[in-house]
Every structure is written in C-alpha cells, then in structure tokens.
Design an enzyme around this catalytic site. Sequence first.
Site, PDB file in Angstrom:
ATOM      1  N   VAL A  40      84.902 115.843   7.230  1.00  0.00           N
ATOM      2  CA  VAL A  40      85.552 117.100   6.855  1.00  0.00           C
ATOM      3  C   VAL A  40      84.929 117.629   5.567  1.00  0.00           C
ATOM      4  CG1 VAL A  40      87.754 118.217   6.326  1.00  0.00           C
ATOM      5  CG2 VAL A  40      87.678 116.346   7.986  1.00  0.00           C
TER       6      VAL A  40
ATOM      7  N   LYS B 166      85.891 120.797   9.995  1.00  0.00           N
ATOM      8  CA  LYS B 166      86.027 119.430  10.517  1.00  0.00           C
ATOM      9  C   LYS B 166      85.047 119.228  11.658  1.00  0.00           C
ATOM     10  CE  LYS B 166      89.361 116.133  12.370  1.00  0.00           C
ATOM     11  NZ  LYS B 166      90.769 115.793  12.565  1.00  0.00           N
TER      12      LYS B 166
ATOM     13  N   ASP C  81      99.762 109.832  15.984  1.00  0.00           N
ATOM     14  CA  ASP C  81      99.187 109.225  14.775  1.00  0.00           C
ATOM     15  C   ASP C  81      99.859 109.784  13.523  1.00  0.00           C
ATOM     16  OD1 ASP C  81      97.610 107.568  13.263  1.00  0.00           O
ATOM     17  OD2 ASP C  81      95.796 108.785  13.406  1.00  0.00           O
TER      18      ASP C  81
HETATM   19  N1  LIG Z   1      92.652 120.883   6.784  1.00  0.00           N
HETATM   20  C1  LIG Z   1      92.185 120.041   5.861  1.00  0.00           C
HETATM   21  N2  LIG Z   1      92.080 120.396   4.575  1.00  0.00           N
HETATM   22  C2  LIG Z   1      91.603 119.533   3.645  1.00  0.00           C
HETATM   23  N3  LIG Z   1      91.218 118.277   3.914  1.00  0.00           N
HETATM   24  C3  LIG Z   1      91.301 117.849   5.185  1.00  0.00           C
HETATM   25  C4  LIG Z   1      91.776 118.698   6.228  1.00  0.00           C
HETATM   26  N4  LIG Z   1      91.755 118.005   7.382  1.00  0.00           N
HETATM   27  C5  LIG Z   1      91.296 116.782   7.081  1.00  0.00           C
HETATM   28  N5  LIG Z   1      91.007 116.667   5.766  1.00  0.00           N
HETATM   29  C6  LIG Z   1      90.492 115.479   5.071  1.00  0.00           C
HETATM   30  O1  LIG Z   1      89.604 114.768   5.907  1.00  0.00           O
HETATM   31  C7  LIG Z   1      90.100 113.440   6.178  1.00  0.00           C
HETATM   32  C8  LIG Z   1      89.785 113.068   7.616  1.00  0.00           C
HETATM   33  O2  LIG Z   1      90.387 114.009   8.472  1.00  0.00           O
HETATM   34  P1  LIG Z   1      91.192 113.573   9.772  1.00  0.00           P
HETATM   35  O3  LIG Z   1      92.230 112.556   9.387  1.00  0.00           O
HETATM   36  O4  LIG Z   1      91.705 114.796  10.443  1.00  0.00           O
HETATM   37  O5  LIG Z   1      89.998 112.917  10.601  1.00  0.00           O
HETATM   38  P2  LIG Z   1      90.049 111.833  11.707  1.00  0.00           P
HETATM   39  O6  LIG Z   1      88.694 111.306  11.984  1.00  0.00           O
HETATM   40  O7  LIG Z   1      90.734 112.413  12.887  1.00  0.00           O
HETATM   41  O8  LIG Z   1      90.941 110.741  10.962  1.00  0.00           O
HETATM   42  P3  LIG Z   1      91.666 109.425  11.433  1.00  0.00           P
HETATM   43  O9  LIG Z   1      90.726 108.304  11.174  1.00  0.00           O
HETATM   44  O10 LIG Z   1      92.889 109.353  10.536  1.00  0.00           O
HETATM   45  O11 LIG Z   1      92.025 109.583  12.876  1.00  0.00           O
HETATM   46  C9  LIG Z   1      91.575 113.514   5.864  1.00  0.00           C
HETATM   47  O12 LIG Z   1      92.086 112.266   5.462  1.00  0.00           O
HETATM   48  C10 LIG Z   1      91.607 114.516   4.735  1.00  0.00           C
HETATM   49  O13 LIG Z   1      91.266 113.851   3.531  1.00  0.00           O
END
Ligand SMILES: Nc1ncnc2c1ncn2[C@@H]1O[C@H](COP(=O)(O)OP(=O)(O)OP(=O)(O)O)[C@@H](O)[C@H]1O
Length: 449
Positions: A34, A49, A139
């Site tokens: 992200v 993202k 989650d």
């Molecule tokens: N909309 C947003 N604004 C700011 N930071 C964000 C946003 N979305 C995600 N992040 C940051 O990016 C990180 C990773 O995002 P996210 O948890 O959505 O990814 P993931 O790969 O799906 O994670 P997980 O391993 O928890 O499944 C988050 O912990 C947060 O720090």
Amino acid sequence: MDPPSKSWSIHTRSEIIAKYQILERVGAGAYADVYRGRRLSDDLIVALKEIHDYQSAFREIDALQILQGSPNVVVLHEYFWREDEDAVLVLEFLRTDLATVIDEAKKKKGLPVGEMKQWMMQILSGVDACHRNMIVHRDLKPGNLLIGDDGILKLADFGQARILGEPGYDSSEGIPQNYEHDASSNQAGSGNQEQGTLLREEYFRVLDELKTKRSADDADKDTNIPDGNTSCLATCTTSDMDDDPLKSNFSYEAREDEGEEEPGCLTSCVGTRWFRAPELLYGSTNYGLEIDLWSLGCIFAELLTLEPLFPGTADIDQLSRIINVLGNLDEKAWPGCSKLPDYGIISFNKVEDPPGLEACLPNRSPNEVSLVKKLVCYDPAKRATAMELLQDKYFNEEPLPVPVSELHVPLNRKREDENSPWHDYNYAGSDSDMEDFGPVNITKTENRD
Ligand SMILES: Nc1ncnc2c1ncn2[C@@H]1O[C@H](COP(=O)(O)OP(=O)(O)OP(=O)(O)O)[C@@H](O)[C@H]1O
C-alpha cells in the site's frame, strides 16, 4: 490464458502514474503493498493498494463496490486492473487504525469509556453494513479498522470477504462486475464502468488457473510467520502442514480448493488467529456471518482491557485458551458442535471450573462484560448481531459515547512488527503448530479417515 505475470511494481504502470503521484509505501500485508498517493487533478491524498493475489483482488473489489456509501467502510475511488498486471485499488487514505488507538491508550493507561463506546458503535455500524449485504468480512481485527483524521472509523481489507447467499451461498456471486479483461483497454473499473464485464464462466476459468498456480507457488514457499495477529492467509502454507504433528487436521490449502469448487463450502483458513471463531478452529466449512461477531467480541474485549483476549501462539493453543475460559465445547454448550470436521480429532482435558469471561475483564462493569458475552459464545446462533448490539443498553447509559469530533485520533500508525508481543517469537524461526505454546492439556486421538 496464461496465469498473469506479476508486475510487483506500481511505479511502472503508465495508466496509474498518468493520474497519481506515487509517494511512499505505507504498508504491506500478506498479498498487498500500500502506497500513499496524490491525485494529480485535485491533490487528493489517496491510498494505492497493489494486490498481488487475484482472488483477494476480486473479493476486495466486489465487496467494496457493494458497500460503497456505507459511512464506516473504506471508500474505493476507482481501480486499475489489466489482464497481465496486479490490481491496484485507489482507496481513501486513512492515517491510523484501532490497533494504534489501543497501543496509545496502553501507554496512557486507559481509554475513556465515552471514547471506547464511540469506537465500538462505529465498528458495529460498519459490520452491520456488511452483514445487511450478506458480506462476511472474515478478517476483523484492530489493524483492519482504519481511522481518518476526522475520527471516522472504517472497515478495510476485504481481501478475504465473501458474499453469502441464501440459504447456501452461490460462490459465483463473488464476481466483480467491472473486471476489465480486455488487454487493449487501459483501465479496469471505476465503479460504474460498463464495458469489459467478465462472464461468469470466464471468471471461474481464470480463477481455476490462478488457484492451480497459487498452489504451485505455495509449495515453493519456505517462510512462514506464525503470528496470531497476522491474517491466516499469510500464515497458512504447506510448510505449516508439514510441521504440524496433527497435520491431518489442518489441511487448509486443500480445503480452500475443495471449498471453492463446491458451492456452499467455505475455507476454514481465514482471519487472524487471535480473532478466529471456534468453528473455524475446528475446521468448519459452512459457517456464517457469526464468525465476524466472535471477532468483534475479541476486539471489544481488547478495547476494554487493552490486551488481546485470546493471544494464541498456535491454532491448538488458541482453542486451549478459549476452552480454559469458556469451558469445554460440548453438545450442551453448542448443540451440533460434535459434527464439526475436527471436533473428534483433538480432545481437551476437562476444564472443571471455567472462570468465564468475567475473569478476563477484571474491573469492568456488568454491562461491559455482558456485551462481550453476547459475542464471545460458542453457539454461533446465540451471538448477538451488530444491529442488535447497536441498540444495547450499554450505549445508552452514562458515560454516553462522545461525539466523533471529540475522539482522540493518534497521529501515526503503530509499527506492528516492532510492537507486537510476538515480534521476537515471529522471528525465532519456529513454524510448528505444537511448539512454543503455553501449558495445554490436549490428547491427540486417532486420525480421521
Ligand atoms: N486505505 C488505507 N489508507 C492508509 N493505509 C492503508 C490503507 N489500506 C491499507 N493501508 C495500510 O497498508 C497495510 C496493508 O493493507 P491491508 O491490510 O489492506 O493488506 P493485506 O495484504 O490485505 O493485509 P493482511 O495481511 O492483513 O490481509 C495496512 O496495515 C495499513 O497499514
């Protein structure tokens, strides 16, 4: 179609850099990076993202499109997705999260009750929006509850979300309506775009190819982070199963594949261990929205005590901690539980006098304990819904929830890898589900057929 090659770099995507300036990377999850970004047309700060996993991308886009307009769900501005590239979602930028609120409160030795109630009500409102739309998030945890500068809390990270149908869900409903598969088109989806909609048959064909590829990828993985605060999809690898002395119980990857093919089945390998409902820990593949309600109870308990309720170090330790508090899971506690796939595999010694959730919530009011009890109970049918809890008397008694504008919003985000109580554990290199967990009385019975 060949499985898509992964770009791994958002910086090379001309269609994105034409519209956004990509600033620093602000986070990384199991399958996503992200970045903070700036929309060139109006300087709006956004989160970009980049999702490296097709299935997560499908799920996140689909759920967010349905939930747009819900005040407590992260806003999806648009998304880019070409056939041979990772999906990139343009989300509203939210600076901090509930994990940071809890962390800061711990340093200050407490969270005012009026503030806690306001956070809880916003979480309930976000979960209610999901469940009204039959979306199970799968989650929910403090790190996935993001918070903007204005104090509005939003559910985020829908990469594991599923849309349930009635009475058994139709897995084909998880198709994003605006997925653009025409490589000649330069952008995939902006919420209301009509061209390029993928046919259902094509969607499942692509998904099958990706799952085959993902299984092969997973077989290659040799790293694993056994962190109970990390999403299950990040921790379930084939190496987990190889090291697990009860490996016949935890064939997560196999279940994911089987489950996706048969409508009505879901994988039990979802969520984050500390927040995972007992039915998932026992391998259920036909659970419902109630798994989110269990997670919600664990989050509320953590808000009340500023410590995780059940910080299991492995799946069996997780179950053991729950049983040591709630008592043994039997037909009396949850009629039908003995039919859970893994129920007969591990038997826990009898807990004679379970202390109950009261013991985990010392110095909290009866209504606070009662709120958690309505969620953290074995029988999923007995868990209160988000809608019911929004009417709970707890929120109408003094001290009342403070207005959102009076919430203390942390300036930064907690660096989880440094502050996690399992930080050292994570990097100790242990993959085994049976190593390193606390005293637990379990008996392994014979394997299932
Ligand atoms: N909309 C947003 N604004 C700011 N930071 C964000 C946003 N979305 C995600 N992040 C940051 O990016 C990180 C990773 O995002 P996210 O948890 O959505 O990814 P993931 O790969 O799906 O994670 P997980 O391993 O928890 O499944 C988050 O912990 C947060 O720090």
